[in-house]
Design a protein around this motif. Structure first.
Motif, PDB file in Angstrom:
ATOM      1  N   ALA A   2       1.013  -0.890   0.486  1.00 43.18           N
ATOM      2  CA  ALA A   2       0.294  -0.133  -0.489  1.00 43.18           C
ATOM      3  C   ALA A   2       0.694   1.668   0.156  1.00 43.18           C
ATOM      4  O   ALA A   2       0.595   1.778  -0.934  1.00 43.18           O
ATOM      5  CB  ALA A   2      -1.329  -0.077   1.083  1.00 43.18           C
ATOM      6  N   ASN A  13       9.647   3.421   6.779  1.00 40.29           N
ATOM      7  CA  ASN A  13       9.784   1.768   7.190  1.00 40.29           C
ATOM      8  C   ASN A  13      10.847   1.227   8.289  1.00 40.29           C
ATOM      9  O   ASN A  13      12.001   1.826   7.173  1.00 40.29           O
ATOM     10  CB  ASN A  13       9.828   1.008   5.597  1.00 40.29           C
ATOM     11  N   ARG A  14      10.681   0.314   8.695  1.00 40.61           N
ATOM     12  CA  ARG A  14      11.729  -0.490   9.085  1.00 40.61           C
ATOM     13  C   ARG A  14      12.936  -0.827   8.414  1.00 40.61           C
ATOM     14  O   ARG A  14      13.940  -1.380   8.887  1.00 40.61           O
ATOM     15  CB  ARG A  14      10.910  -1.318  10.387  1.00 40.61           C
ATOM     16  N   GLU A  15      12.488  -1.675   7.070  1.00 45.50           N
ATOM     17  CA  GLU A  15      13.247  -2.283   6.727  1.00 45.50           C
ATOM     18  C   GLU A  15      13.385  -1.552   4.968  1.00 45.50           C
ATOM     19  O   GLU A  15      13.059  -1.119   5.082  1.00 45.50           O
ATOM     20  CB  GLU A  15      12.882  -3.493   6.139  1.00 45.50           C
ATOM     21  N   THR A  22       5.528 -10.710  -0.747  1.00 47.27           N
ATOM     22  CA  THR A  22       5.029 -11.397   0.269  1.00 47.27           C
ATOM     23  C   THR A  22       4.689 -12.492  -0.473  1.00 47.27           C
ATOM     24  O   THR A  22       4.340 -14.325  -0.245  1.00 47.27           O
ATOM     25  CB  THR A  22       4.067 -11.022   1.303  1.00 47.27           C
ATOM     26  N   VAL A  66       9.049   4.842  13.003  1.00 52.79           N
ATOM     27  CA  VAL A  66       8.057   4.962  14.073  1.00 52.79           C
ATOM     28  C   VAL A  66       6.949   4.965  15.314  1.00 52.79           C
ATOM     29  O   VAL A  66       7.277   3.374  15.245  1.00 52.79           O
ATOM     30  CB  VAL A  66       6.903   5.969  12.563  1.00 52.79           C
ATOM     31  N   ASP A 123      -3.656  -3.597   4.677  1.00 52.90           N
ATOM     32  CA  ASP A 123      -4.004  -4.426   6.057  1.00 52.90           C
ATOM     33  C   ASP A 123      -4.245  -3.418   7.836  1.00 52.90           C
ATOM     34  O   ASP A 123      -5.458  -3.859   8.280  1.00 52.90           O
ATOM     35  CB  ASP A 123      -3.031  -5.679   6.550  1.00 52.90           C
ATOM     36  N   PRO A 148      -7.992  -8.759   3.118  1.00 52.72           N
ATOM     37  CA  PRO A 148      -5.900  -8.312   3.476  1.00 52.72           C
ATOM     38  C   PRO A 148      -5.442  -8.783   2.290  1.00 52.72           C
ATOM     39  O   PRO A 148      -4.598  -9.629   2.569  1.00 52.72           O
ATOM     40  CB  PRO A 148      -6.255  -8.501   5.224  1.00 52.72           C
ATOM     41  N   THR A 149      -5.681  -8.167   1.408  1.00 47.44           N
ATOM     42  CA  THR A 149      -4.589  -9.230   0.148  1.00 47.44           C
ATOM     43  C   THR A 149      -4.096  -7.767  -0.400  1.00 47.44           C
ATOM     44  O   THR A 149      -3.715  -6.452  -0.343  1.00 47.44           O
ATOM     45  CB  THR A 149      -4.923  -9.431  -0.587  1.00 47.44           C
ATOM     46  N   GLY A 150      -2.547  -8.383  -1.377  1.00 50.72           N
ATOM     47  CA  GLY A 150      -1.716  -7.144  -1.384  1.00 50.72           C
ATOM     48  C   GLY A 150      -2.673  -7.167  -2.855  1.00 50.72           C
ATOM     49  O   GLY A 150      -2.354  -5.680  -2.617  1.00 50.72           O
ATOM     50  N   TYR A 188       2.505 -13.467 -10.847  1.00 48.15           N
ATOM     51  CA  TYR A 188       3.093 -12.704 -10.113  1.00 48.15           C
ATOM     52  C   TYR A 188       5.091 -12.372 -10.615  1.00 48.15           C
ATOM     53  O   TYR A 188       5.198 -11.215  -9.854  1.00 48.15           O
ATOM     54  CB  TYR A 188       3.755 -14.004  -8.436  1.00 48.15           C
TER      55      TYR A 188
END
Ligand SMILES: Cc1cc2nc3c(=O)[nH]c(=O)nc-3n(C[C@H](O)[C@H](O)[C@H](O)COP(=O)(O)OP(=O)(O)OC[C@H]3O[C@@H](n4cnc5c(N)ncnc54)[C@H](O)[C@@H]3O)c2cc1C
Length: 687
Positions: free
Chosen positions: A18, A41-43, A49, A83, A307, A322-324, A388
């Motif tokens: 998102a 973002n943390r990473e 996924t 954050v 999500d 809750p999907t990509g 994909y």
């Protein structure tokens, strides 16, 4: 500092499907002079996924399913920082900056796209023993673990243990559970030919699902195909089965069945990102309730997508799943609504007609619903791969994943298992009654402290097979001898009740035991005590005790029995009226919960406890117990280990208090049977 006051700052929290799509759309729609776009973002990468299961199964290289955000989002300020708070009234977020200090950043618009987090705490033991499958780290750790189980099975001489290493349990048969089970099954069965000690038939993969069918999101026919196909490839599917608890040995189901396995993967259980907890907005099952235009309810400049958000899809009036696929569309439409808001335009409700659903089920097979067409088998699997591949957000990754997949047509899956040595850590583990914590003969890598519950120390080859030699209760420890001597464990340890233990790796144990004087002293004292085999010194006493049951020596419990809610005053009165040194505290069904001694009572009094203080606050919780069926030798070892004058005796299955054993009685019994008591007394004093 912003030089142009008209320039807006849009902060996006989260670099998943998102957040990335939102940032890309905003960057395209707004000129750099009009808006600064900052993504936290943390990473430093996006995780694709849908291909995580392929990482577990060694079908794709782990690096190929992550895409660096910086390379994906040109013109966006990417900040790899966590954050930690949202101060919506001040229009600012709080984050940990690179120096570890909390810092603030103002925004004009904030987009929440922080997804959700795996939460395995709903089922006892799951968080301790199961692998979650949420991010790339989880997939790499699981792949590594699966490889390790195959290596262990190869060298394991005990057939039952070998079967256990080769048993894999996947909990949850949604998309990720089905894909993970399929990939593990393919990997282990395909690889069996490279091992000499097991065959593909020895591998057991069990998929457990609480509903009456797997893949609830997919139509009946495809779902049935998926079930049949997976079972043909060897996956055992348990439907209408709920996991009651997980332990190191496997999972217990609510109906009473126990499924054994050295690997548990849990794909169910998630909770909203903790950062959203304090935001004053309504929620549905933890997801932030958003208006149709994706603004968080009660806010004008805070938006939610993916999500973490509960968004009604105007296309069918249903909450978005809750999907990509949905997260990406929401990110895009949210960005367009922000642009419309900045340009005083009309925002639009989120509306999206899903393109299709795909799920790989292992064995080069998949099920697919795509643009109204239903497909299954190899054709669906090729389509799944094609879609994909196309959905991967960078050309470089498309080539790399395409190459990985093509490679598998020609060569076997890669079995290299890189054991990157991790820093030692302290963890907790949870075991059910009957589970083994460690096995005799294994090399011990850990030191165990019992937090609650009881374990029995078992040695093989005793009188008629396994022999219980001692019982350890809460606060006791084990594993130190093998760690310090670097020798295999001389005993097994099995849980007698539900047990929680603190596990320290070798390095942590060495550091703590060297620096913490009280632990060092306690260890030295215990090592000294445990190094003397009392029964070698007193073989006759051992024979006497072995031939005597605890049930023959136990006495009635000192009455009255107390409840945890009984008060200081009531217990004080009982000590005054009876000549007892202690009283037992029981809950429902006379199950032992604690013990309170005169010393405990006096200590509580001196510390200011009042007459109404419940004794639950001063008693010793979960004291070590003997079972009615134990023999006198076990009782004597427990007395020696725990230095107790009184031991409660319980019925081993119900844990109901049935009596107590006094050390004095035990000694009197030995002395009454042995001809030279003086010699024993002298030796016992020395020990
Ligand atoms: C194993 C697996 C397989 C899946 N397969 C499919 C599939 O085949 N098809 C499909 O459509 N969907 C699939 N999904 C679901 C899909 O991955 C999610 O729906 C999607 O990732 C949600 O996107 P998001 O942007 O909302 O959140 P996420 O992708 O979870 O991204 C959230 C990001 O926010 C970051 N973050 C969170 N809190 C903070 C913070 N405080 N500070 C900084 N950063 C933070 C996180 O690190 C993370 O990078 C799968 C999910 C899993 C776990």
């Amino acid at each position: 500092m912003r030089t142009n006051p008209a320039k807006k700052r849009i902060i996006i929290l989260g670099g998943g499907f998102a957040g990335v799509k939102c940032a890309q759309t905003l960057r395209r729609a707004l000129a750099p002079g009009d808006a600064e776009i900052v993504l936290f973002n943390r990473e430093n990468h996006l995780v694709f996924t849908p291909l995580l299961a392929d990482v577990i199964g060694s079908s794709v290289n782990p690096l190929d399913v992550v895409v660096p955000l910086r390379q994906l989002l040109r013109g966006v300020t990417c900040r790899t920082e966590e954050v930690i708070g949202i101060r919506a009234t001040q229009n600012e977020i709080v984050y940990y900056s690179s120096d570890g200090q909390p810092s603030r950043l103002k925004y004009d618009h904030l987009v929440l796209a922080c997804g959700n987090v795996a939460n395995l705490n709903a089922v006892p033991g799951m968080a301790d023993h199961a692998f979650p499958l949420k991010n790339i780290g989880d997939a790499i750790a699981l792949r590594s673990h699966v490889m390790e189980q195959m290596e262990k099975a190869e060298t394991c001489a005990d057939p039952e243990r070998r079967r256990w290493y080769l048993s894999f349990i996947v909990v949850g048969a949604g998309y990720s559970g089905v894909e993970a089970a399929g990939e593990i099954n393919d990997l282990v069965r395909d690889s069996a030919r490279y091992f000499q000690n097991f065959r593909a038939e020895d591998v057991k993969v069990t998929l457990i699902h609480s509903r009456d069918a797997i893949l609830p999101e997919i139509g009946d026919r495809l779902r049935e195909f998926a079930r049949r196909k997976m079972e043909q490839t060897g996956v055992r599917i348990l439907l209408n089965s709920r996991v009651d608890s997980a332990s190191a040995e496997g999972v217990a189901l609510q109906g009473g069945e126990f499924v054994k396995g050295a690997t548990i993967v849990c794909t169910v259980g998630s909770s909203p990102s903790p950062i959203l907890e304090r935001l004053a907005a309504p929620r549905d099952k933890g997801r932030l309730m958003a208006e149709p235009d994706m603004r968080v309810r009660n806010f004008t400049n805070v938006w939610a997508t993916g999500d973490c958000a509960h968004i009604i899809n105007a296309h069918d009036g249903q909450p978005s799943p809750p999907t990509g696929q949905f997260a990406e569309r929401q990110g895009r439409q949210c960005a367009l609504n922000i642009v419309r808001t900045l340009q005083q335009g009309q925002v639009r409700a989120f509306s999206f007609k899903p393109l299709g659903r795909f799920c790989a089920i292992g064995g080069n097979s998949a099920v697919a619903e795509f643009m109204g067409i239903h497909l299954s088998g190899f054709g669906a699997w090729l389509l799944w791969r094609g879609v994909y591949l196309f959905k991967l957000p960078a050309w470089a990754r498309r080539f790399q994943v395409g190459f990985d997949w093509a490679w598998l047509f020609l060569f076997p899956r890669d079995l290299a298992h890189l054991r990157a040595r991790q820093t030692d850590r302290v963890s907790r583990a949870h075991y059910r009654a009957g589970d083994f914590l460690v096995h005799e003969g294994e090399a011990s890598a850990s030191f165990y402290v019992i937090e609650s519950g009881e374990v029995e120390v078992v040695r093989s080859g005793g009188h008629g097979g396994d022999e219980v030699i001692s019982v350890l209760g809460s606060s006791s420890f084990f594993g130190e001898q093998a760690l310090l001597s670097n020798e295999p464990l001389a005993y097994s340890v099995r849980a007698r009740t539900t047990v929680k233990v603190l596990v320290m790796g070798r390095n942590v144990f060495t550091q703590v035991s060297q620096t913490l004087a009280p632990l060092r002293d306690a260890l030295a004292e215990t090592l000294n005590r445990r190094s003397i085999d009392l029964w070698k010194v007193h073989p006759k006493a051992f024979d006497v005790l072995k031939a005597t049951g605890v049930r023959d020596l136990m006495e009635t419990v000192p009455l009255p029995l107390f409840k945890p809610s009984s008060t200081m005053a009531e217990v004080g009165r009982a000590f005054a009226e009876h000549n007892h040194e202690l009283f037992y505290v029981c809950g429902e069904g006379q199950v032992l919960e604690g013990v309170v001694t005169m010393t405990d009572w006096m200590r509580a009094l001196s510390q200011g406890a009042g007459p109404d203080t419940p004794i639950a606050e001063l008693m010793k919780h979960n004291p070590v117990t003997l079972c009615r069926d134990d023999d006198g030798a076990v009782a004597a070892t427990v007395v020696r280990e725990h230095r107790l004058k009184h031991l409660p005796v319980v019925d081993c299955s119900s844990r109901r208090l049935v009596g107590c054993l006094r050390t004095r009685r035990l000694m009197a019994h030995v002395f009454s049977k042995i001809p030279r008591p003086e010699h024993i007394r002298a030796n016992l004093t020395a020990v």
